[in-house]
Design an enzyme around this catalytic site. Structure first.
Site, mmCIF file in Angstrom:
data_model
loop_
_atom_site.group_PDB
_atom_site.id
_atom_site.type_symbol
_atom_site.label_atom_id
_atom_site.label_comp_id
_atom_site.label_asym_id
_atom_site.label_seq_id
_atom_site.Cartn_x
_atom_site.Cartn_y
_atom_site.Cartn_z
ATOM 1 N N HIS A 120 72.655 62.351 34.112
ATOM 2 C CA HIS A 120 71.580 63.337 34.218
ATOM 3 C C HIS A 120 70.918 63.547 32.858
ATOM 4 C CE1 HIS A 120 75.207 65.680 33.298
ATOM 5 N NE2 HIS A 120 74.419 66.607 32.807
ATOM 6 N N ASP A 144 78.626 64.324 32.007
ATOM 7 C CA ASP A 144 79.176 65.434 31.220
ATOM 8 C C ASP A 144 80.507 65.080 30.532
ATOM 9 O OD1 ASP A 144 77.116 67.293 31.442
ATOM 10 O OD2 ASP A 144 77.777 67.921 33.430
ATOM 11 N N HIS A 183 73.136 61.249 30.334
ATOM 12 C CA HIS A 183 74.578 61.370 30.061
ATOM 13 C C HIS A 183 75.343 61.768 31.310
ATOM 14 C CE1 HIS A 183 73.179 65.539 29.720
ATOM 15 N NE2 HIS A 183 74.438 65.938 29.880
ATOM 16 N N ARG A 232 76.814 76.797 33.654
ATOM 17 C CA ARG A 232 77.424 75.620 34.290
ATOM 18 C C ARG A 232 78.929 75.799 34.435
ATOM 19 N NH1 ARG A 232 77.168 70.238 31.112
ATOM 20 N NH2 ARG A 232 79.391 70.587 30.746
HETATM 21 C C1 SIN Z 1 73.651 69.582 31.423
HETATM 22 O O1 SIN Z 1 74.585 69.899 32.147
HETATM 23 O O2 SIN Z 1 73.664 68.557 30.774
HETATM 24 C C2 SIN Z 1 72.460 70.510 31.332
HETATM 25 C C3 SIN Z 1 71.498 70.326 32.429
HETATM 26 C C4 SIN Z 1 70.338 71.275 32.318
HETATM 27 O O3 SIN Z 1 70.335 72.161 31.448
HETATM 28 O O4 SIN Z 1 69.418 71.132 33.108
#
Ligand code: SIN
Length: 253
Positions: free
Chosen positions: A229, A99, A97, A244
């Site tokens: 990611h 974000d 995805h 984050r």
């Molecule tokens: C994300 O921002 O999608 C999470 C990434 C992670 O927890 O490694």
């Protein structure tokens, strides 16, 4: 001014920046980081352990911060998304995805810090969406160029171009993903599904990716406008906690 020593992490994207402190960056150091990010798309900084205020300040260097429409933030900091292990069934980040692409102005940059890491597993992967587009056959690229797609989640819906132009680099990237993209505009979900699945699978081919194995205090920043990611959930019920900070992006064009 600090020296930015760049070690590439894969043939496709990602770089590790060693012996560099993200605390209280001087303007010229921030400019070096930003240029490296535009070039490598994902940057890994080991051993940073930024206090939450410094993490927020780092994100703000890229622009105004984004607050997640559904998930909770950390205590008195709604702009710091708290990601913790709620079990595999409830996990929503183990999918390729970009974000919160269901927003009209989806996040541009994400800056993730590891707070607690399981004794094994819990890696994150990223995939280069410039190269994903470049690899498609010219006829398919031409077909995708005028299309838009509907991205939906958390009661939000937005329509974005399937191929977007990065505002900093001017490069074109594929912009569909497995987490939020529902269907091409003007086509049904069923009609769209085979091609969408094909594009996400092509866009996450192993040789388009890099993978980071976290230690507490690592910071990784990435550019959602040209990467997807995927957070690998292979650590059962063990503790994994991340913070984050996400930067508000622009409307994709
Ligand atoms: C994300 O921002 O999608 C999470 C990434 C992670 O927890 O490694």
């Amino acid at each position: 001014m600090q020296t930015l020593k760049i070690d590439k992490l894969s043939g496709s994207l990602g770089a590790s920046i060693v012996n560099f402190s993200l605390h209280d960056l001087a303007e010229e150091d921030f400019q070096q980081v930003a240029s490296a990010l535009w070039e490598h798309q994902v940057l890994v900084f080991k051993c940073q352990a930024l206090p939450i205020e410094d993490h927020i300040a780092l994100g703000k260097r890229f622009g105004a911060l984004h607050t997640h429409p559904a998930a909770r933030g950390v205590n008195s900091h709604p702009e710091v998304l708290w990601l913790n292990n709620r079990g595999k069934k409830k996990n929503i980040t183990q999918v390729w995805h970009s974000d919160v692409s269901c927003e009209e102005k989806p996040p541009s940059i994400s800056v993730l810090q590891a707070i607690q890491i399981p004794p094994f597993g819990g890696d994150t992967m990223w995939a280069n969406q410039y190269e994903a587009l470049d690899r498609l056959s010219p006829a398919l690229r031409e077909m995708l160029m005028p299309l838009s797609a509907v991205h939906k989640s958390f009661d939000l819906e937005a329509v974005h171009p399937v191929v977007r132009t990065h505002p900093e680099t001017g490069r074109k990237a594929l912009y569909v993903n497995g987490g939020f993209t529902q269907h091409f505009e003007g086509m049904s979900v069923a009609e769209s599904k085979p091609l969408l699945e094909y594009l996400v699978a092509q866009g996450s081919q192993p040789d388009l990716t890099m993978r980071h194995s976290w230690s507490v205090g690592d910071i990784v920043m990435w550019d959602n406008r040209c990467v997807m990611h995927y957070a690998v959930h292979d650590y059962a019920d063990l503790g994994r906690e991340m913070h984050r900070v996400t930067v508000q992006g622009e409307q994709p064009i």
